[in-house]
Design a protein around this motif. Structure first.
Motif, PDB file in Angstrom:
ATOM      1  N   THR A   9       0.722  -1.284   0.030  1.00  0.00           N
ATOM      2  CA  THR A   9       0.057  -0.007  -0.008  1.00  0.00           C
ATOM      3  C   THR A   9       0.860   1.140  -0.058  1.00  0.00           C
ATOM      4  O   THR A   9       2.138   1.176   0.267  1.00  0.00           O
ATOM      5  N   GLU A  10       0.184   2.269  -0.150  1.00  0.00           N
ATOM      6  CA  GLU A  10       1.190   3.767  -0.020  1.00  0.00           C
ATOM      7  C   GLU A  10       1.714   3.718   1.216  1.00  0.00           C
ATOM      8  O   GLU A  10       2.714   4.210   1.458  1.00  0.00           O
ATOM      9  N   GLU A  11       1.027   3.425   2.286  1.00  0.00           N
ATOM     10  CA  GLU A  11       1.479   3.245   3.662  1.00  0.00           C
ATOM     11  C   GLU A  11       2.843   2.421   3.832  1.00  0.00           C
ATOM     12  O   GLU A  11       3.924   2.969   4.339  1.00  0.00           O
ATOM     13  N   PRO A  68      12.054  10.430 -14.854  1.00  0.00           N
ATOM     14  CA  PRO A  68      11.797   9.590 -13.925  1.00  0.00           C
ATOM     15  C   PRO A  68      11.071  10.253 -12.708  1.00  0.00           C
ATOM     16  O   PRO A  68      11.699  11.054 -12.063  1.00  0.00           O
ATOM     17  N   ILE A  69       9.956   9.452 -12.249  1.00  0.00           N
ATOM     18  CA  ILE A  69       9.397  10.064 -11.195  1.00  0.00           C
ATOM     19  C   ILE A  69       9.367   9.114  -9.829  1.00  0.00           C
ATOM     20  O   ILE A  69       9.348   7.805  -9.964  1.00  0.00           O
ATOM     21  N   LYS A  70       9.594   9.803  -8.725  1.00  0.00           N
ATOM     22  CA  LYS A  70       9.729   9.075  -7.402  1.00  0.00           C
ATOM     23  C   LYS A  70       8.211   8.797  -7.108  1.00  0.00           C
ATOM     24  O   LYS A  70       7.387   9.655  -6.970  1.00  0.00           O
ATOM     25  N   CYS A  71       7.729   7.403  -6.750  1.00  0.00           N
ATOM     26  CA  CYS A  71       6.449   7.099  -6.595  1.00  0.00           C
ATOM     27  C   CYS A  71       6.233   5.967  -5.686  1.00  0.00           C
ATOM     28  O   CYS A  71       7.083   5.143  -5.517  1.00  0.00           O
ATOM     29  N   SER A  72       5.082   5.542  -4.877  1.00  0.00           N
ATOM     30  CA  SER A  72       4.919   4.293  -4.117  1.00  0.00           C
ATOM     31  C   SER A  72       5.065   3.375  -5.020  1.00  0.00           C
ATOM     32  O   SER A  72       4.781   3.210  -6.090  1.00  0.00           O
ATOM     33  N   ALA A  73       5.205   2.156  -4.296  1.00  0.00           N
ATOM     34  CA  ALA A  73       5.405   0.860  -5.063  1.00  0.00           C
ATOM     35  C   ALA A  73       4.071   0.576  -5.556  1.00  0.00           C
ATOM     36  O   ALA A  73       3.873  -0.015  -6.800  1.00  0.00           O
ATOM     37  N   PRO A  74       2.962   0.625  -5.072  1.00  0.00           N
ATOM     38  CA  PRO A  74       1.761   0.111  -5.655  1.00  0.00           C
ATOM     39  C   PRO A  74       1.445   1.100  -7.152  1.00  0.00           C
ATOM     40  O   PRO A  74       1.053   0.573  -8.114  1.00  0.00           O
ATOM     41  N   LYS A  75       1.843   2.301  -6.982  1.00  0.00           N
ATOM     42  CA  LYS A  75       1.777   3.137  -7.948  1.00  0.00           C
ATOM     43  C   LYS A  75       2.440   2.873  -9.315  1.00  0.00           C
ATOM     44  O   LYS A  75       2.340   2.895 -10.412  1.00  0.00           O
ATOM     45  N   TYR A  76       4.010   2.464  -8.907  1.00  0.00           N
ATOM     46  CA  TYR A  76       4.866   2.156  -9.734  1.00  0.00           C
ATOM     47  C   TYR A  76       4.397   0.906 -10.460  1.00  0.00           C
ATOM     48  O   TYR A  76       4.584   0.598 -11.718  1.00  0.00           O
ATOM     49  N   LEU A  85       3.727   0.258 -14.193  1.00  0.00           N
ATOM     50  CA  LEU A  85       4.531  -0.675 -14.809  1.00  0.00           C
ATOM     51  C   LEU A  85       3.626  -1.855 -15.615  1.00  0.00           C
ATOM     52  O   LEU A  85       3.951  -2.170 -16.887  1.00  0.00           O
ATOM     53  N   MET A  86       2.826  -2.307 -15.005  1.00  0.00           N
ATOM     54  CA  MET A  86       1.912  -3.337 -15.371  1.00  0.00           C
ATOM     55  C   MET A  86       0.957  -2.966 -16.615  1.00  0.00           C
ATOM     56  O   MET A  86       0.746  -3.526 -17.688  1.00  0.00           O
ATOM     57  N   THR A  87       0.571  -1.506 -16.177  1.00  0.00           N
ATOM     58  CA  THR A  87      -0.117  -0.838 -17.615  1.00  0.00           C
ATOM     59  C   THR A  87       0.466  -0.835 -18.748  1.00  0.00           C
ATOM     60  O   THR A  87       0.232  -1.019 -19.904  1.00  0.00           O
ATOM     61  N   TRP A  88       1.831  -0.568 -18.625  1.00  0.00           N
ATOM     62  CA  TRP A  88       2.809  -0.216 -19.653  1.00  0.00           C
ATOM     63  C   TRP A  88       3.075  -1.382 -20.514  1.00  0.00           C
ATOM     64  O   TRP A  88       3.093  -1.628 -21.570  1.00  0.00           O
ATOM     65  N   VAL A  89       3.227  -2.418 -19.689  1.00  0.00           N
ATOM     66  CA  VAL A  89       3.719  -3.825 -20.298  1.00  0.00           C
ATOM     67  C   VAL A  89       2.320  -4.194 -20.964  1.00  0.00           C
ATOM     68  O   VAL A  89       2.433  -4.921 -22.202  1.00  0.00           O
ATOM     69  N   GLN A  90       1.230  -4.328 -20.557  1.00  0.00           N
ATOM     70  CA  GLN A  90      -0.053  -4.587 -20.839  1.00  0.00           C
ATOM     71  C   GLN A  90      -0.077  -3.806 -22.525  1.00  0.00           C
ATOM     72  O   GLN A  90      -0.464  -4.296 -23.424  1.00  0.00           O
ATOM     73  N   ASP A  91       0.068  -2.614 -22.441  1.00  0.00           N
ATOM     74  CA  ASP A  91      -0.001  -1.815 -23.768  1.00  0.00           C
ATOM     75  C   ASP A  91       0.964  -2.285 -24.748  1.00  0.00           C
ATOM     76  O   ASP A  91       0.655  -2.514 -25.976  1.00  0.00           O
ATOM     77  N   GLN A  92       2.018  -2.956 -24.526  1.00  0.00           N
ATOM     78  CA  GLN A  92       3.218  -3.461 -25.346  1.00  0.00           C
ATOM     79  C   GLN A  92       2.653  -4.715 -25.895  1.00  0.00           C
ATOM     80  O   GLN A  92       2.477  -5.024 -26.983  1.00  0.00           O
ATOM     81  N   LEU A  93       2.102  -5.469 -24.970  1.00  0.00           N
ATOM     82  CA  LEU A  93       1.631  -6.929 -25.249  1.00  0.00           C
ATOM     83  C   LEU A  93       0.308  -6.767 -26.177  1.00  0.00           C
ATOM     84  O   LEU A  93       0.044  -7.613 -27.161  1.00  0.00           O
ATOM     85  N   ASP A  94      -0.549  -5.804 -26.061  1.00  0.00           N
ATOM     86  CA  ASP A  94      -1.804  -5.466 -27.023  1.00  0.00           C
ATOM     87  C   ASP A  94      -1.512  -4.971 -28.131  1.00  0.00           C
ATOM     88  O   ASP A  94      -2.195  -4.920 -29.058  1.00  0.00           O
ATOM     89  N   ASP A  95      -0.234  -4.322 -28.487  1.00  0.00           N
ATOM     90  CA  ASP A  95       0.101  -3.942 -29.588  1.00  0.00           C
ATOM     91  C   ASP A  95       0.610  -4.950 -30.796  1.00  0.00           C
ATOM     92  O   ASP A  95       1.480  -5.467 -30.601  1.00  0.00           O
ATOM     93  N   GLU A  96      -0.376  -5.166 -31.769  1.00  0.00           N
ATOM     94  CA  GLU A  96      -0.199  -6.232 -32.752  1.00  0.00           C
ATOM     95  C   GLU A  96       0.936  -6.139 -33.521  1.00  0.00           C
ATOM     96  O   GLU A  96       1.508  -6.847 -33.896  1.00  0.00           O
TER      97      GLU A  96
END
Length: 215
Positions: free
Chosen positions: A79-81, A105-113, A117-128
């Protein structure tokens, strides 16, 4: 690949499916069968006559799905905490940038990072154009460098889970799944030199422990 039996477990992001009946689906089935033999060094090798890009693509999707599931089991504890920075032990901290939406590069919490990260990976995997699912569609020339970046970033999720949440993993009795998944991941990236050594340092001791038994 399925280390998880049929337990219903939540994933962090939607699972990325490889279309049934496709050649990539056949490759995934082949990988599952060889993994079942228990010899991970053999299981990660490029099957005879197969295309390296396609093999890396299928396995990259699979590692995304595994990490997605593993992280999904511990999101209540990350969590953020509890994790105001994305770290892998006291010496390693990661700041997020994807080169397009967030260039500096931005400093952010682990859940945000991890969400970024996972959204970025998903976008790459969805790119035909990057991960073609249709037979005969060629891979782009920069495919391998994109795959390396994906795997380098996915490694950071394993590193964060091991360093900051291993107690929770043990409480949930997930450590065998985590270790098997990570060992498979490491053998794969070692087989094809997909992640630079310096990136693996946060889990170096663990990597040596998991891989020396199988040389």
């Amino acid at each position: 690949l399925s280390y998880y039996g049929n337990r219903s477990s939540k994933t962090f992001k939607p699972k990325k499916n490889i279309p049934e009946g496709s050649h990539q689906y056949e490759l995934l089935k082949h990988a599952e069968a060889t993994l079942g033999s228990g010899n991970l060094r053999m299981a990660v090798m490029l099957p005879d006559g197969e295309d390296l890009n396609e093999w890396v693509a299928v396995n990259t999707v699979d590692f995304f799905n595994q990490i997605n599931m593993l992280y999904g089991t511990i999101t209540d504890f990350c969590t953020e905490e509890s994790c105001p920075v994305m770290s892998a032990g006291p010496k390693y901290e990661y700041h997020w940038a994807d080169g397009t939406n967030i260039k500096k590069p931005i400093k952010c919490s682990a859940p945000k990072y991890i969400d970024y990260l996972m959204t970025w990976v998903q976008d790459q995997l969805d790119d035909e154009t990057l991960f073609p699912s249709k037979i005969g569609v060629p891979f782009k020339r920069n495919f391998m460098s994109v795959a390396k970046t994906i795997l380098k970033r996915l490694f950071r999720v394993y590193a964060h889970i091991y360093h900051q949440h291993f107690d929770s993993v043990m409480q949930l009795q997930e450590e065998a799944h985590l270790n098997t998944s990570f060992k498979h991941f490491i053998f794969f990236v070692q087989e094809f030199n997909l992640i630079e050594r310096k990136e693996l340092v946060p889990l170096q001791d663990l990597i040596e422990k998991l891989t020396t038994k199988d040389r």
